[in-house]
Design an enzyme around this catalytic site. Structure first.
Site, PDB file in Angstrom:
ATOM      1  N   HIS A 471     -44.114  21.460  29.194  1.00  0.00           N
ATOM      2  CA  HIS A 471     -42.714  21.818  28.925  1.00  0.00           C
ATOM      3  C   HIS A 471     -42.187  21.103  27.688  1.00  0.00           C
ATOM      4  O   HIS A 471     -41.658  21.739  26.762  1.00  0.00           O
ATOM      5  CB  HIS A 471     -41.855  21.472  30.144  1.00  0.00           C
ATOM      6  N   GLU A 472     -42.310  19.794  27.673  1.00  0.00           N
ATOM      7  CA  GLU A 472     -41.754  19.037  26.550  1.00  0.00           C
ATOM      8  C   GLU A 472     -42.472  19.367  25.247  1.00  0.00           C
ATOM      9  O   GLU A 472     -41.863  19.354  24.174  1.00  0.00           O
ATOM     10  CB  GLU A 472     -41.823  17.534  26.835  1.00  0.00           C
TER      11      GLU A 472
END
Length: 681
Positions: A471-472
């Site tokens: 995600h990041e």
């Protein structure tokens, strides 16, 4: 005269203008901030006082070029406060907050400057500007207007006071939260009480205790959300209860770290400021310049989802209660039991053991052979570690990113381990943002809070931590690929309720067969993650989504409730307000507390997501629809990656985000894939 000893006062000569962290000392920050604010104030004043008629060239270009020194020091200091804080940085941050707010107001509320911006905006259709330049004029006009540039002189003085007070209060909230999170970490004296945790997790707990001088003990440091990863595996119910109690106690214990009064002050001031700006509530002021448009649009989406999620969660709760009874216990399912018995159901009903999956998720393999590998397959980019380049902490690692043809993209810095000086959660940010106008390159970073095991032991990630890293990194790719002329549109400078979309899309590659096979191998034997386990995991994808959606929506709707208060409403009891707000949307289930309760809700009270925490599920509509597009069009291919990079990630903030989405997808997003994903049909 420039102080050549201060590294912030001149551009860095390191590759990609990487800040010279080895040369930066505490005493450099305050003088650099002072000089940066003085410098930008003079630059902006020169624009505002220009006797020549306003043009795009003599107004917007110098505005975009202004503030170079301030930008350099502010980005480094912000990251320092988040990633490696100290008493010095926390104190300086609190001192600087009202000064920076006042500085920004000096620019935004300057009537002469606003007049010039509006003068150019009025003749926009007659100007020979390209699309990005036209959009720049439109954004300045909108943002300055919504920020109060058109208010009277008396109203502006009141607004300045609100902004400075809010900057101090939100900074103090974050400082209190960091301190309370550290103080409430759970100390375990007997390793037997950690039964159920993997050896690597126990090693990390021992290492965390040793770092605090607690020889022979074990320390479970708290994460930002209410739920702690260890709750799924700890077999000792009393320890689970201790961990949950510690998590929920943050900010409500009285004393100097209590956040309740700060919340009341923050929400009251935000409501007063909204009224001054012409809005009924702070939520209305925020959403006016987001893709949502209004709080009513947010509620129209979230409230029906909350009802459906709560219904699913009740069915899941009954299933977990049955699991408790089947195990020979008679207690009623509590919040600290949910994750533990959800894992039990996964094992017995779906043959999925996420705890056992840790041994297939070693950090270095996940990073290089998973996260980086997927990006290379999709976009052709490569990652080379630059051990010759120094970041802000010895644990932070620098990678150079290049295109397929060898041309530079930027630097990526990964800082993955938790420490007491780092705030909770995981995030992406930028140290340098690309701009053709300024000739600046790109440096992005990811921060996580993975417990660090003892030296020589592998860092094994949980399923959720792997998902978080993907995600990041999606945010990081957005920041790396965005190309713009103007700094205002650089990197992830897009609408708040759009910014989570690219990061959520990148999560899909975590379980993509080609990617998974490349990184998910047993850290000792090299054996691949069993295919049947992955198939079982997919089959169980909607299990516990009632809980996951409910805890998220409880936080999102709590955020909306706090910021739907008008200036005439005075809340006096934080806990009572929470109870009423959650009851109003049917999410007042004691077994499912909000992902963040108010007193440790950093997103909304110190993190810039005020009245905007809905953004995650709002963006997930686009995300789920995009995953469907990739699946329909062959998945992980360079052709698909190039389309997504060129038409969406590479656009940055240079155009309306929904216009960029339509250009990529060929139509508006369909909500059905989201409903399917979360089992909300």
């Amino acid at each position: 005269m420039v102080d050549t000893a201060n590294p912030f006062l001149t551009p860095s000569t390191l590759p990609y203008q990487l800040p010279p962290f080895a040369d930066i000392r505490d005493e450099h920050y305050a003088p650099a901030f002072a000089e940066g604010m003085r410098e930008q104030a003079a630059e902006v004043a020169a624009v505002a006082r220009n006797p020549e008629p306003a043009t795009f060239e003599n107004t917007f270009l110098p505005l975009e070029r202004s503030g170079a020194t301030l930008g350099r020091v502010a980005r480094v200091f912000s990251n320092k406060c988040s990633s490696d804080s100290s008493e010095f940085t926390l104190q300086l941050e609190e001192e600087l907050a009202p000064q920076l707010a006042a500085h920004q107001d000096t620019i935004t509320l300057d009537p002469a400057l606003y007049s010039r911006i509006q003068a150019v905006h009025a003749q926009l259709d007659a100007l020979p500007l390209d699309a990005e330049s036209r959009y720049l004029v439109e954004r300045y006009s909108t943002e300055f207007t919504l920020a109060g540039a058109g208010l009277s002189a008396e109203q502006k003085e009141t607004l300045r006071d609100y902004n400075q007070r809010l900057s101090t209060l939100t900074t103090r909230f974050e400082k209190n939260l960091l301190s309370d999170t550290n103080e409430l970490a759970v100390v375990i004296d007997d390793v037997a009480e950690l039964d159920g945790l993997a050896p690597g997790e126990i090693s990390a707990a021992a290492e965390a205790a040793t770092e605090r001088g607690l020889t022979g003990a074990y320390l479970l440091t708290l994460v930002l959300p209410t739920g702690h990863p260890a709750l799924a595996d700890l077999t000792n119910r009393a320890v689970r209860e201790r961990v949950m109690a510690a998590s929920r106690a943050r900010g409500i214990r009285g004393g100097q770290h209590d956040n309740r009064d700060l919340i009341l002050q923050i929400t009251g001031l935000r409501a007063e400021r909204a009224r001054l700006l012409g809005f009924d509530t702070h939520a209305a002021a925020v959403t006016a310049d987001q893709t949502a448009g209004t709080p009513e649009a947010v509620a129209a989406m979230l409230v029906p989802l909350a009802a459906a999620a709560a219904g699913n969660a009740r069915a899941e709760q009954a299933q977990l209660q049955a699991q408790i009874l089947a195990s020979g216990e008679t207690f009623e399912l509590a919040a600290w039991d949910w994750a533990h018995y959800a894992e039990a159901v996964r094992r017995t009903t779906y043959a999925v053991d996420t705890a056992a999956m840790r041994e297939y998720f070693e950090l270095e393999k996940v990073l290089r052979d998973g996260v980086f590998y997927a990006a290379t397959l999709l976009y052709g980019v490569t990652f080379t570690e630059r051990s010759d380049l120094t970041a802000w902490h010895p644990q932070a690692r620098v990678f150079e990113v290049k295109n397929e043809d060898g041309s530079p993209v930027g630097l990526y810095i990964g800082d993955f381990y938790t420490r007491d000086s780092k705030r909770g959660g995981a995030w992406m940010d930028s140290l340098i943002q690309q701009s053709t106008l300024l000739g600046t390159p790109t440096i992005v970073m990811n921060n996580m809070n993975v417990p660090k095991p003892a030296a020589g032991e592998p860092t094994l990630l949980s399923y959720d931590e792997v998902n978080t890293l993907f995600h990041e990194f999606g945010h990081a790719l957005h920041g790396l690929f965005a190309q713009s002329t103007y700094p205002k549109f650089s990197g992830t400078n897009v609408y708040r309720d759009f910014v989570e979309y690219p990061s959520q899309v990148n999560e899909m590659w975590m379980l993509w067969p080609e990617v998974l096979a490349n990184y998910a191998t047993h850290y000792r034997t090299g054996e691949a993650l069993p295919r049947q386990l992955v198939e079982n995991l997919r089959a169980s994808s909607t299990f516990n989504e009632g809980f996951a959606t409910s805890e998220y929506l409880a936080a999102a709707l709590l955020d909306q409730a706090w910021h739907s208060i008008d200036a005439d409403t005075h809340v006096t009891d934080v806990a009572a307000f929470e109870v009423e707000a959650l009851a109003a949307v049917g999410l007042n289930n004691p077994a499912i507390p909000p992902r963040y309760a108010s007193t440790y809700f950093a997103h909304t009270f110190s993190g810039g997501y005020d009245a905007g925490y809905y953004s995650y599920i709002w963006s997930e509509v686009l995300d789920a629809d995009t995953v469907a597009w990739f699946t329909e069009n062959g998945g992980l291919t360079r052709t698909n990656g190039e389309r997504f990079r060129t038409r969406l990630l590479g656009v940055g903030g240079t155009k309306d985000p929904l216009e960029a989405y339509r250009d990529f997808r060929g139509r508006d997003a369909d909500v059905q894939p989201l409903l399917d994903r979360r089992g909300l049909n």
